[in-house]
Design an enzyme around this catalytic site. Structure first.
Site, PDB file in Angstrom:
ATOM      1  N   ASP A   1       0.817  -1.212   0.000  1.00  0.00           N
ATOM      2  CA  ASP A   1       0.000   0.000   0.000  1.00  0.00           C
ATOM      3  C   ASP A   1       0.855   1.269   0.000  1.00  0.00           C
ATOM      4  OD1 ASP A   1      -2.320  -1.490  -0.002  1.00  0.00           O
ATOM      5  OD2 ASP A   1      -2.558  -1.458   2.179  1.00  0.00           O
ATOM      6  N   GLY A   2       2.033   1.206   0.624  1.00  0.00           N
ATOM      7  CA  GLY A   2       2.921   2.357   0.616  1.00  0.00           C
ATOM      8  C   GLY A   2       3.358   2.720  -0.797  1.00  0.00           C
TER       9      GLY A   2
END
Length: 257
Positions: free
Chosen positions: A46-47
């Site tokens: 997700d980063g």
């Protein structure tokens, strides 16, 4: 996506697994580069997805993620097979960012965009004191806390949820205002706001109780006042496999324990 033969560009989080997958996919499908791509495929967690969305916001190119991280809330499952067909069948989700305007103690003014949330944090061991103003009206004279955040629906399952904030349906015209470790008023748990609301945070005793402000991964220190509003002129588009879209994921998250 309508074009199954759309040009693809790949980005990797840099882990050995993600880099190996990127090399395999580039060999199989080619890589036209982000400036010419009709879709960008992000390989990571997700980063990486948030970084990619910020970098491609000006390009207006949809992003299809495949998970090589831990949670992968914004990602699809990885498979090297039939990628053009998966991209063609993927369902789009549009996200509008929050725009943060920050007045710093040196008199300068800075801006940044956030797809998940704008957060204010204490910079020292002392709790901060923050006045909360909604659309020009003071709604909370003084919140004594470790911090406070304003979240988009897309970000409501991220840090907002960890701070015991509400999960918002992804297509809802709402924002979540959530305190972080509130001390006074101790029982205030935040508010759900219309996405047209303009939220201003004014710091009290900023020299004694310095505050930092963060828009996703952009931080400014020693802030005096922060104003946040949704920017409807900018957006990003995520692509999800059918039946696994962000709307379904947000709904499912509400029934986990």
């Amino acid at each position: 996506m309508e074009n199954p033969d759309a040009s693809i560009s790949f980005v990797s989080s840099g882990t050995p697994e993600a880099d190996a997958a990127a090399a395999l996919l580039r060999d199989r499908y080619g890589d036209c580069g982000p400036d010419r791509a009709a879709v960008i495929v992000a390989l990571g967690g997700d980063g990486l997805m948030l970084q990619t969305l910020h970098r491609t916001m000006e390009l207006s190119v949809p992003v299809y993620g495949m998970n090589f991280g831990s949670v992968g809330f914004l990602m699809n499952e990885y498979s090297a097979e039939g990628l053009p067909d998966r991209v063609a069948a993927a369902k789009p989700t549009r996200i509008y960012p929050l725009e943060m305007q920050v007045h710093l103690s040196d008199g300068s003014v800075r801006t940044a965009l956030a797809l998940n949330e704008v957060s204010l944090f204490r910079m020292t061991y002392q709790a901060v004191k923050i006045e909360i103003v909604i659309d020009g009206h003071t709604r909370l004279d003084e919140l004594i806390c470790d911090g406070v955040l304003l979240s988009t629906p897309a970000g409501s399952t991220a840090y907002n949820l960890s701070a015991h904030g509400p999960i918002l349906p992804i297509d809802s015209p709402l924002l979540a205002l959530t305190p972080i470790s509130p001390f006074r008023p101790r029982r205030w748990r935040g508010a759900i706001l219309n996405n047209r609301a303009v939220v201003t945070f004014r710091t009290h005793e900023p020299e004694k109780r310095p505050v930092s402000a963060v828009a996703d991964n952009v931080e400014f220190q020693r802030v005096m006042e922060v104003t946040v509003r949704e920017n409807r002129e900018r957006h990003v588009t995520l692509l999800f496999d059918p039946g696994t879209g962000l709307e379904e994921r947000v709904l499912s998250e509400q029934f986990r324990y």
